[in-house]
Structure formats: structure tokens, C-alpha cells
Design a protein around this motif. Structure first.
Motif, short mmCIF file in Angstrom:
data_model
loop_
_atom_site.label_atom_id
_atom_site.label_comp_id
_atom_site.label_asym_id
_atom_site.label_seq_id
_atom_site.Cartn_x
_atom_site.Cartn_y
_atom_site.Cartn_z
N SER A 1 0.83 -1.20 0.00
CA SER A 1 0.00 0.00 0.00
C SER A 1 0.87 1.25 0.00
N LEU A 2 2.05 1.14 0.59
CA LEU A 2 2.93 2.30 0.62
C LEU A 2 3.56 2.53 -0.76
N LEU A 3 3.86 1.41 -1.45
CA LEU A 3 4.49 1.51 -2.76
C LEU A 3 3.47 1.87 -3.83
N GLY A 4 2.30 1.28 -3.70
CA GLY A 4 1.29 1.45 -4.74
C GLY A 4 0.60 2.80 -4.65
N SER A 5 0.08 3.23 -5.78
CA SER A 5 -0.66 4.49 -5.79
C SER A 5 -1.69 4.44 -6.89
N ILE A 6 -2.94 4.48 -6.53
CA ILE A 6 -4.00 4.48 -7.54
C ILE A 6 -4.89 5.68 -7.29
N PRO A 7 -4.45 6.86 -7.74
CA PRO A 7 -5.20 8.07 -7.45
C PRO A 7 -6.62 8.04 -8.02
N TRP B 1 -8.87 6.07 -7.64
CA TRP B 1 -9.86 5.60 -6.68
C TRP B 1 -10.37 6.77 -5.83
N ALA B 2 -9.61 7.84 -5.84
CA ALA B 2 -9.92 8.91 -4.90
C ALA B 2 -11.21 9.63 -5.28
N ASP C 1 -15.00 2.39 -17.69
CA ASP C 1 -14.81 1.79 -16.38
C ASP C 1 -15.95 2.26 -15.48
N MET C 2 -16.94 1.40 -15.27
CA MET C 2 -18.08 1.79 -14.45
C MET C 2 -17.78 1.45 -12.99
N VAL C 3 -17.48 2.46 -12.22
CA VAL C 3 -17.05 2.19 -10.85
C VAL C 3 -17.36 3.38 -9.95
N ASN C 4 -17.65 3.07 -8.69
CA ASN C 4 -17.79 4.13 -7.69
C ASN C 4 -16.42 4.57 -7.22
N PRO D 1 -21.90 5.12 -10.93
CA PRO D 1 -22.69 4.13 -11.67
C PRO D 1 -24.19 4.31 -11.50
#
Lengths: 236, 128
Positions: free
Chosen positions: B11-17, B19-20, B44-47, B73
Motif C-alpha cells: 500500500s505504501l508503494l502502490g498508488s491508484i489516485p 480511486w480517490a 470503467d463503471m465504478v464508484n 454508476p
């Protein structure tokens, strides 16, 4: 041999007990499941713990897909855990019923499912973390039929994944004043070779005055998630 | 414990902005409207917000993959926008507002489908 006999006897006793217990009724005559419940297991880390025969019947291509999947559990990014995982997250949840409705309030990330108990068609063409649940009663059992779960959620931290074809049928049966027998069947033709089941006991929290509290997950400004569950120390 | 450590390090290495969940003003410039036509590469249908990816051919001959942030969505679904409303390869036009960071990112406001249908993409906070 003796052990087998004892286990057999205990199993039969449990079944007999489950059959003789009659769940209290709501005002409209449905099995009363109301209360605050929690799963006391580690299925959120590895769901095979509660899988029938401790086996998840993965298709070879699904295993390949899984091996290439993101390495990070989506809940690390504060994502909702999906169904059935929300039920075995190590946090309490409350079931409330009123005529025609059943409401699931989860302490974990203030998730909820507010369901009218009625027959209808499933939504088609939408992905939701907690999916689309249709509720019905079958005798003493509340049945939730769930689709539209997308493909983003994992069943646990051990990277057990699924496709957007996942169909979950959850069955909640109160088998004692403080116990619900929870069973869910998972079907996903793109991931599993056959439908498979998980089963566990949900325990009622009997502590007087116990209430759900706030539980939140905050992502840092840099886009990295800070999840309270996995934060063993504070910055100082 | 090992699992938790691995998850923590990851989680520290990864970054998926993506999702914010941010406000419009934090990410986009309401004074910079754009209208782009191109080929859908992904939806990409996502909350909390869904994303449309579009290959847009620039005047310099280069193709740039733009991404458009859209509503949740449930909002899209109630407007008749389902998972298969747009597919990869479909030619569409999207109106929206540019991201402040200069990346090929925009807040989608209106989607023009090949048959002329227009779908509002914005959230209820900034319905376009």
C-alpha cells in the motif's frame, strides 16, 4: 472410530437443535433476525477457511488471471469490500427489519444495504461494489440474491478474485437466540468450474448498550491510502 | 502478520489516485471547457466516479488517450447509461472541463453518441 461417532453425534445434535429452535417473528410474521452480529473468523484474510471442503474450484484460466491481478487488496485503497466479504469483515453489522423491508447496516466503512422484500428483475448493465440484492424469505431463512458485483472486489486479502459474472445467493437462518447460520453460494462461469459454498456462524453481540460506531478509511492527499486497519503506528 | 506486512508495504508503494473521490474544483478548471471526439478505448463503471477513455487524434498527428471522469454508476444508470452503452471502438464526442494538472484528463459533462443521443455525464453537484 469413537471420535467419528462423537463427531457424528454432535453434528446430528446440532442439526436437531437447529430444527427445534424456532426463530422469533417480526410483526408481519417473518423470522426476526434483528440485532448486531459479527463473524468471528479470519475469512476476510482467506475465504477458503469457510469454504466447503476448504476448496475454491477455480478454472485454470481464472487462476492465470488472478496471478496477473493487482497485488494490492482493494480495501487498502478504501474500496468497499463487496459481497460476500462485507459479511465476514471483522466488524459488527446490524440487521433491522420492518414490514416489506430489511436493512443491513455495516460498521465497516458505513456500508449499507437497504432492501425492499419483493420480487423484481435484477438490474442489468451496472457494476456496484455491493451489487444488486433482491431479498425474499423462504420459511425461516432470509435469502439475498446478489448480482452486478463487478470484478474489482476480492473475496479476501489472499487475492481470491472473481469476474463481473459473479452471482451470490446468501442465506441467513437464525438457529439460536445468538446465532445465525450464514451460507452463501457463489457462481461465476468465468472464474469457477462449479457453484461452491461458504458457511459460517454469525454471532449476536449481547453486550448491553452495544451500538455501531463510526469507522472510516481516508486516502492521503498523495493518492495513497491510509487504512486504519493496517496502520500499526502513528507518525511522530 | 506477514500478510499484513506485505499488504502494508504494497500500500505504501502502490498508488491508484483514480480511486480517490475529490471535488470538482480540486481537480478541474471550470473556465476551460473542451469538446473532443475520438474512439472509445475503455469504459470503467465504478464508484465513486466512472471513467471513459478516448483515443483522440491531435492536429500534430499524434493520438492521445484522454480520460473523462463522469458520475457514479447509479447516477449514470438512472440516466439510461449502462455498462454496454458505449463499447471500445465506438466514435463519440465528449464535452467537459480540463484538468488543472495539464494531463489529458477532463471532467465529462455531455456525451454525444453516434446516433445523436446526448447523455449528461456530470455528477449532481456539477451537472454541466
Amino acid at each position: 472410530m469413537t471420535m467419528k461417532f462423537v463427531i457424528c453425534f454432535l453434528t446430528m445434535s446440532a442439526v436437531a437443535f437447529a430444527q427445534t429452535y424456532k426463530a422469533p417473528r417480526t410483526s408481519d410474521g417473518k423470522p426476526d433476525l434483528q440485532g448486531i452480529w459479527i463473524a468471528r473468523n479470519a475469512a476476510s484474510f482467506d475465504v477458503s477457511e469457510i469454504a466447503e471442503d476448504r476448496t475454491i474450484p477455480y478454472l485454470p484460466e481464472a487462476l492465470e488471471r488472478e496471478a496477473k491481478a493487482d497485488r494490492v487488496d482493494p480495501i487498502i485503497h478504501c474500496a468497499m469490500p463487496g459481497v460476500p466479504r462485507i459479511t465476514y469483515m471483522p466488524y459488527p453489522f446490524e440487521i433491522m427489519q420492518r414490514p416489506g423491508y430489511v436493512v443491513f447496516l455495516y460498521e465497516y466503512l458505513h456500508n449499507h444495504r437497504t432492501l425492499q422484500v419483493k420480487q423484481r428483475e435484477h438490474l442489468d448493465g451496472i457494476d456496484l461494489f455491493l451489487g444488486d440484492s433482491i431479498a425474499r424469505y423462504e420459511g425461516d431463512t432470509l435469502v439475498l440474491d446478489v448480482t452486478s458485483l463487478g470484478s474489482r472486489t476480492w473475496l479476501d486479502s489472499a487475492r481470491h478474485t472473481h469476474s463481473d459474472q459473479l452471482h451470490v445467493v446468501e442465506r441467513y437462518t437464525r438457529i439460536a437466540a445468538d446465532k445465525i447460520d450464514y451460507e452463501a453460494t457463489l457462481e461465476d462461469p468465468l472464474t469457477y468450474s462449479r457453484p461452491w459454498k461458504i458457511r459460517m456462524t454469525l454471532h449476536r453481540i449481547t453486550e448491553p448498550g452495544f451500538e455501531l460506531k463510526e469507522q472510516e478509511c481516508i486516502e492521503g492527499d498523495d493518492g495513497r491510502a491510509i487504512h486504519p486497519m493496517y496502520r500499526p503506528w502513528s507518525k511522530s | 502478520m506477514r500478510l499484513i506486512s506485505v499488504a502494508l508495504i504494497a500500500s505504501l508503494l502502490g498508488s491508484i489516485p483514480l480511486w480517490a473521490h475529490h471535488s470538482f474544483a480540486a481537480e478541474y478548471d471550470g473556465t476551460k471547457p473542451i469538446k473532443l471526439s475520438g474512439t472509445v478505448t475503455k469504459f470503467d463503471m465504478v464508484n465513486p466516479h466512472s471513467w471513459i477513455y478516448l483515443d483522440v487524434n491531435g492536429q500534430d498527428g499524434k493520438t492521445v488517450n484522454w480520460k473523462f471522469e463522469t458520475a457514479s454508476p447509479s447516477n449514470l444508470y438512472r440516466r439510461g447509461f449502462k455498462k454496454d452503452t458505449i463499447k471500445s471502438g465506438m466514435q463519440v464526442t465528449i464535452e467537459g472541463y480540463l484538468a488543472k494538472d495539464g494531463s489529458p484528463t477532463a471532467n465529462g459533462q455531455r456525451l454525444h453518441l453516434p446516433d445523436g443521443t446526448v447523455i449528461i455525464l456530470g455528477t449532481e453537484v456539477n451537472p454541466g
